[in-house]
Design a protein around this motif. Structure first.
Motif, PDB file in Angstrom:
ATOM      1  N   GLN A   1      16.168  10.410 -80.069  1.00  0.00           N
ATOM      2  CA  GLN A   1      16.665   9.107 -79.910  1.00  0.00           C
ATOM      3  C   GLN A   1      16.722   8.668 -78.411  1.00  0.00           C
ATOM      4  O   GLN A   1      17.182   7.288 -77.994  1.00  0.00           O
ATOM      5  CB  GLN A   1      18.031   8.991 -80.770  1.00  0.00           C
ATOM      6  CG  GLN A   1      18.907   7.879 -80.771  1.00  0.00           C
ATOM      7  CD  GLN A   1      18.209   6.756 -81.139  1.00  0.00           C
ATOM      8  OE1 GLN A   1      17.120   6.812 -81.979  1.00  0.00           O
ATOM      9  NE2 GLN A   1      19.011   5.576 -80.972  1.00  0.00           N
TER      10      GLN A   1
ATOM     11  N   GLU B   1      12.502   8.387 -88.880  1.00  0.00           N
ATOM     12  CA  GLU B   1      12.966   7.191 -88.176  1.00  0.00           C
ATOM     13  C   GLU B   1      13.249   6.210 -89.144  1.00  0.00           C
ATOM     14  O   GLU B   1      12.708   6.056 -90.278  1.00  0.00           O
ATOM     15  CB  GLU B   1      11.868   6.677 -87.421  1.00  0.00           C
ATOM     16  CG  GLU B   1      11.359   7.388 -86.323  1.00  0.00           C
ATOM     17  CD  GLU B   1      10.354   6.723 -85.383  1.00  0.00           C
ATOM     18  OE1 GLU B   1       9.673   5.675 -85.843  1.00  0.00           O
ATOM     19  OE2 GLU B   1      10.161   7.095 -84.345  1.00  0.00           O
TER      20      GLU B   1
ATOM     21  N   ARG C   1      16.030   5.092 -76.348  1.00  0.00           N
ATOM     22  CA  ARG C   1      15.580   4.104 -77.420  1.00  0.00           C
ATOM     23  C   ARG C   1      16.454   3.057 -77.241  1.00  0.00           C
ATOM     24  O   ARG C   1      16.186   1.584 -77.712  1.00  0.00           O
ATOM     25  CB  ARG C   1      15.547   4.534 -78.699  1.00  0.00           C
ATOM     26  CG  ARG C   1      14.443   5.307 -79.213  1.00  0.00           C
ATOM     27  CD  ARG C   1      14.616   6.011 -80.663  1.00  0.00           C
ATOM     28  NE  ARG C   1      13.712   6.822 -81.101  1.00  0.00           N
ATOM     29  CZ  ARG C   1      12.656   6.594 -81.943  1.00  0.00           C
ATOM     30  NH1 ARG C   1      12.492   5.358 -82.539  1.00  0.00           N
ATOM     31  NH2 ARG C   1      11.674   7.485 -82.113  1.00  0.00           N
TER      32      ARG C   1
END
Length: 199
Positions: free
Chosen positions: A139, A175, A142
């Motif tokens: 992560q 995801e 992002r």
């Protein structure tokens, strides 16, 4: 630890992560047995949801501001929860006390996880269920939520190593779109785990 000032984050009138439950928790909540311990509960969205399903929920968090909002949210929705302001670094739940444990975006340093996770397994009754969702190490960068320190993020390998004594029902990195208030918004890489304590 490199975490936000949670009292400051929760001091706004709006709910930092919204008032609706985490979608992974909502999807699997029927697996939980009563009563339930929810760690790092924040402003109460998950505890209030579980209480609305008839579960007794004990919500713990280090933010008195967050838990005050949790209590108000529970009152507004006409359900009961209990709350406890505590630093998870020093939290010692009673053994064999809970049928379910919930950990939703409780991003803790490995040093705290090493002490806390065994205590959470001990506090679960035989057959008890753990439901966990966390941002993964993938992560980072992002910009859609979560801490930047990899020590606070999980991997499937970390989960397997750190949650000892539970049978894995589900463990995956995936995801998904996380739409939970202004701090968790957008496509994210998450770890999802459901574990069961042997009977």
């Amino acid at each position: 630890m490199s975490q936000p000032d949670w009292n400051a984050r929760y001091s706004a009138s709006e709910f930092a992560y919204g008032t609706e439950p985490n979608s992974f928790l909502k999807q699997h909540a029927d697996l939980l047995l009563d009563p339930v311990l929810s760690i790092a509960e924040g402003e109460g969205r998950n505890a209030v949801f579980l209480a609305s399903k008839g579960l007794r929920v004990h919500a713990v968090d280090n933010s008195s501001v967050g838990l005050a909002k949790a209590a108000k949210l529970a009152a507004d929705r006409k359900v009961d929860i209990t709350t406890e302001v505590t630093d998870l670094q020093n939290f010692t739940p009673e053994p064999n006390a809970y049928g379910g444990v919930v950990s939703i975006y409780a991003h803790l340093p490995s040093s705290i996880r090493a002490k806390l996770y065994p205590l959470l397994v001990k506090t679960m009754r035989p057959g008890g269920i753990l439901i966990l969702e966390s941002y993964s190490e993938n992560q980072r960068g992002r910009g859609t939520g979560g801490p930047s320190d990899p020590d606070l993020l999980l991997t499937c390998g970390k989960v397997e190593k750190e949650w000892v004594g539970l049978e894995t029902i589900l463990l995956q990195e995936t995801e998904r779109e996380v739409l939970e208030g202004k701090f968790h918004t957008g496509l994210a890489s998450v770890i999802q785990y459901i574990g069961k304590k042997s009977s």
